[in-house]
Write an enzyme that holds these catalytic residues in place. Structure first.
Site, PDB file in Angstrom:
ATOM      1  N   HIS A  62      37.789  31.714  47.291  1.00 19.65           N
ATOM      2  CA  HIS A  62      37.849  32.260  45.644  1.00 19.65           C
ATOM      3  C   HIS A  62      38.817  32.317  45.192  1.00 19.65           C
ATOM      4  O   HIS A  62      39.729  32.719  45.475  1.00 19.65           O
ATOM      5  CB  HIS A  62      36.355  33.342  45.984  1.00 19.65           C
ATOM      6  N   LYS A  72      43.490  40.324  42.877  1.00 19.18           N
ATOM      7  CA  LYS A  72      42.924  41.175  43.798  1.00 19.18           C
ATOM      8  C   LYS A  72      43.753  42.181  44.305  1.00 19.18           C
ATOM      9  O   LYS A  72      44.576  41.809  44.529  1.00 19.18           O
ATOM     10  CB  LYS A  72      41.831  40.886  44.365  1.00 19.18           C
ATOM     11  N   TYR A 132      37.641  45.838  46.639  1.00 19.12           N
ATOM     12  CA  TYR A 132      38.402  44.919  46.698  1.00 19.12           C
ATOM     13  C   TYR A 132      38.559  45.693  45.431  1.00 19.12           C
ATOM     14  O   TYR A 132      37.206  45.661  44.675  1.00 19.12           O
ATOM     15  CB  TYR A 132      37.296  43.551  45.890  1.00 19.12           C
ATOM     16  N   ASP A 175      30.064  28.656  49.737  1.00 19.47           N
ATOM     17  CA  ASP A 175      31.068  28.759  50.644  1.00 19.47           C
ATOM     18  C   ASP A 175      31.261  26.800  51.222  1.00 19.47           C
ATOM     19  O   ASP A 175      32.070  26.762  51.475  1.00 19.47           O
ATOM     20  CB  ASP A 175      31.596  29.694  51.058  1.00 19.47           C
TER      21      ASP A 175
END
Length: 211
Positions: A62, A72, A132, A175
């Site tokens: 991603h 992140k 995250y 995905d």
């Protein structure tokens, strides 16, 4: 807390110092000063996400449009995952390369990936829980993906779980339908190294926040 830059520039492995006694243990999972010293700018926390994954679940690759993208800071608070960062910055000397860090509830390492990098992980144990910290909020129209099993990227995903049992990748429909890196580049989805460098330079020009 030790920082080690990975093979993909702009990504770091962070190893905390754990303090244990008969009651359990304590560690500093994030500290603004050491982060700014290692990375060169402060971390502007805008959103925190948590995912729980069965063994074999593969999430990613991603990334988000630059600017502002989404840096992140990722930790696995329970279980274990192989966390992967991919250089998807067109024009980068390391474009198309990847590096990986094992995140688990033993060493309790974290990984930081800067704006413009791709992120993915595979769960190695049922109920692996990943936290995250994100520098920007989720914006559906600016989020993209690359297929994590892209043969050209050739990411060495694990074939066995933490307990030694065989695992196979389990992807979401989104995905599974993601383009390869070459297809994403052709479609103009990928960030350029120039755009990322300009944006990150602006962050470095902002005084870092000390604790």
């Amino acid at each position: 807390m030790e920082y080690r830059e990975l093979a993909v520039p702009g990504a770091f492995e962070i190893t905390p110092k754990q303090h244990g006694d008969p009651r359990g243990l304590f560690l500093e999972a994030f500290k603004a000063g050491p982060f700014a010293d290692a990375v060169g700018h402060s971390f502007d926390l805008q959103q925190a996400n948590c995912s729980v994954s069965a063994a074999g679940v593969l999430r990613g690759i991603h990334f988000a449009d630059v600017p502002p993208s989404q840096a992140k800071y990722v930790m696995c608070v329970s279980g274990a995952v192989l966390d992967v960062v991919v250089d998807i910055r067109v024009g980068s000397p390391t474009f198309g390369t990847w590096d990986a860090v094992l995140l688990d509830d033993v060493d309790r390492r974290a990984i930081y990936l800067s704006e413009g990098l791709g992120h993915a992980f595979m769960s190695l144990e049922d109920s692996s829980t990943v936290l995250y910290l994100c520098s920007a909020g989720y914006a559906p129209g600016r989020e993209h993906g690359i297929h994590p099993l892209d043969k050209d990227l050739a990411i060495a995903w694990p074939t066995t779980a933490r307990d030694g049992t065989p695992i196979t990748p389990l992807l979401s429909d989104k995905d599974e339908a993601a383009p390869t890196l070459k297809e994403a580049q052709t479609q103009g989805l990928l960030p350029t190294m120039e755009a990322v460098s300009t944006y990150v330079s602006g962050l470095r020009a902002t005084p870092a926040t000390r604790p």
